[in-house]
Write a protein that holds these residues in place. Structure first.
Motif, PDB file in Angstrom:
ATOM      1  N   LEU A  94     -36.835  30.076  42.853  1.00 42.49           N
ATOM      2  CA  LEU A  94     -36.469  28.670  42.623  1.00 42.49           C
ATOM      3  C   LEU A  94     -35.237  28.212  43.824  1.00 42.49           C
ATOM      4  CD1 LEU A  94     -36.631  28.460  39.237  1.00 42.49           C
ATOM      5  CD2 LEU A  94     -38.512  28.136  40.035  1.00 42.49           C
ATOM      6  N   HIS A  95     -34.695  28.639  43.897  1.00 39.87           N
ATOM      7  CA  HIS A  95     -33.705  28.502  44.478  1.00 39.87           C
ATOM      8  C   HIS A  95     -32.591  29.050  45.823  1.00 39.87           C
ATOM      9  CE1 HIS A  95     -32.449  26.078  41.289  1.00 39.87           C
ATOM     10  NE2 HIS A  95     -32.455  27.024  40.516  1.00 39.87           N
ATOM     11  N   ALA A  96     -33.695  30.521  45.903  1.00 40.82           N
ATOM     12  CA  ALA A  96     -33.536  31.343  47.334  1.00 40.82           C
ATOM     13  C   ALA A  96     -31.758  31.773  46.984  1.00 40.82           C
ATOM     14  CB  ALA A  96     -33.588  30.491  48.629  1.00 40.82           C
ATOM     15  N   THR A  97     -31.641  31.844  45.855  1.00 38.99           N
ATOM     16  CA  THR A  97     -30.235  32.492  46.193  1.00 38.99           C
ATOM     17  C   THR A  97     -30.185  33.737  44.006  1.00 38.99           C
ATOM     18  OG1 THR A  97     -28.970  31.206  44.341  1.00 38.99           O
ATOM     19  CG2 THR A  97     -28.893  31.010  46.645  1.00 38.99           C
ATOM     20  N   SER A  98     -29.511  34.928  44.610  1.00 39.90           N
ATOM     21  CA  SER A  98     -29.361  35.941  43.746  1.00 39.90           C
ATOM     22  C   SER A  98     -28.632  36.565  43.116  1.00 39.90           C
ATOM     23  CB  SER A  98     -30.599  36.205  43.320  1.00 39.90           C
ATOM     24  OG  SER A  98     -31.174  37.068  42.586  1.00 39.90           O
ATOM     25  N   PRO A  99     -26.971  36.629  43.309  1.00 35.73           N
ATOM     26  CA  PRO A  99     -25.995  37.381  43.643  1.00 35.73           C
ATOM     27  C   PRO A  99     -25.823  38.221  42.978  1.00 35.73           C
ATOM     28  CG  PRO A  99     -25.077  35.563  42.626  1.00 35.73           C
ATOM     29  CD  PRO A  99     -26.715  35.011  43.471  1.00 35.73           C
ATOM     30  N   PRO A 100     -25.900  39.650  43.830  1.00 38.43           N
ATOM     31  CA  PRO A 100     -26.402  40.792  42.732  1.00 38.43           C
ATOM     32  C   PRO A 100     -24.974  40.711  41.573  1.00 38.43           C
ATOM     33  CG  PRO A 100     -24.902  41.332  44.587  1.00 38.43           C
ATOM     34  CD  PRO A 100     -25.017  40.257  45.095  1.00 38.43           C
ATOM     35  N   PRO A 101     -25.141  41.886  41.078  1.00 40.95           N
ATOM     36  CA  PRO A 101     -24.257  42.044  39.190  1.00 40.95           C
ATOM     37  C   PRO A 101     -22.903  42.293  39.624  1.00 40.95           C
ATOM     38  CG  PRO A 101     -26.118  43.241  38.524  1.00 40.95           C
ATOM     39  CD  PRO A 101     -26.326  42.672  40.539  1.00 40.95           C
ATOM     40  N   ARG A 102     -21.984  41.486  38.766  1.00 43.07           N
ATOM     41  CA  ARG A 102     -21.048  42.594  39.317  1.00 43.07           C
ATOM     42  C   ARG A 102     -20.668  43.246  39.936  1.00 43.07           C
ATOM     43  NH1 ARG A 102     -15.479  40.098  39.310  1.00 43.07           N
ATOM     44  NH2 ARG A 102     -13.761  41.042  37.686  1.00 43.07           N
TER      45      ARG A 102
END
Length: 178
Positions: A94-102
């Motif tokens: 949906l947003h072209a973002t998905s940072p890795p888990p902390r």
């Protein structure tokens, strides 16, 4: 803010919930009904909805058992819970973002710092090679310089990969149809 509580028979509550679902929930529908009742009674004051404190909504999925097994395996492989994996997939699409888990971000940052230090050491080795260009040096400068340049390029490539990972590289979430 005032609270009104009431008891309803189960069948009436179920019918009300069905209507409330499309109206924004129980509280929203009750506010609308109270507002309408007051307007009908000639009261011009309007009921205002409270500010929304919740920023998320619940989504419910029904999947086949074999799909759940595959989903759990994919999530486990990334060290994520099932819901976290799905949220990341949706955010990617949906947003072209998905940072890795902390936890991953902490490790990636640590690797990036270590590679950066190695790159600095390689740069110092290059300076030493330049100093070795003196006439009495026994080094094969061309060969040593090529080795150092190769190491430098590899470190630079890895730093770029880690930098993209820190920014939420989406390659994992891309599908074959893209």
């Amino acid at each position: 803010m005032a609270f009104f509580g009431l008891r309803l028979p189960d069948d009436l509550a179920a019918r009300f919930d069905a209507k409330a679902t499309v109206a924004g929930g129980r509280s929203a529908l009750l506010r609308k009904l109270i507002d309408a009742a007051l307007e009908d009674a000639g009261d011009a004051s309007s009921v205002t909805a409270p500010p929304r404190t919740r920023t998320t909504d619940r989504l419910q999925l029904r999947l086949l058992r074999e799909d759940i097994v595959q989903l759990d395996a994919a999530a486990d492989a990334r060290g994520l819970k099932r819901t976290e994996w799905l949220v990341m997939l949706l955010r990617r699409r949906l947003h072209a973002t998905s940072p890795p888990p902390r936890g991953d971000r902490v490790l990636i940052a640590q690797y990036w710092r270590e590679l950066n230090r190695i790159g600095i050491n390689l740069n110092q080795a290059v300076h030493a090679l330049h100093a070795a260009t003196m006439v009495d040096s026994r080094l094969d400068l061309a060969r040593e310089a090529a080795r150092v340049a190769s190491f430098r390029d590899e470190v630079a490539d890895q730093l770029r990969v880690l930098g993209r990972a820190l920014k939420g590289d989406m390659a994992y979430w891309d599908t074959a149809d893209e």
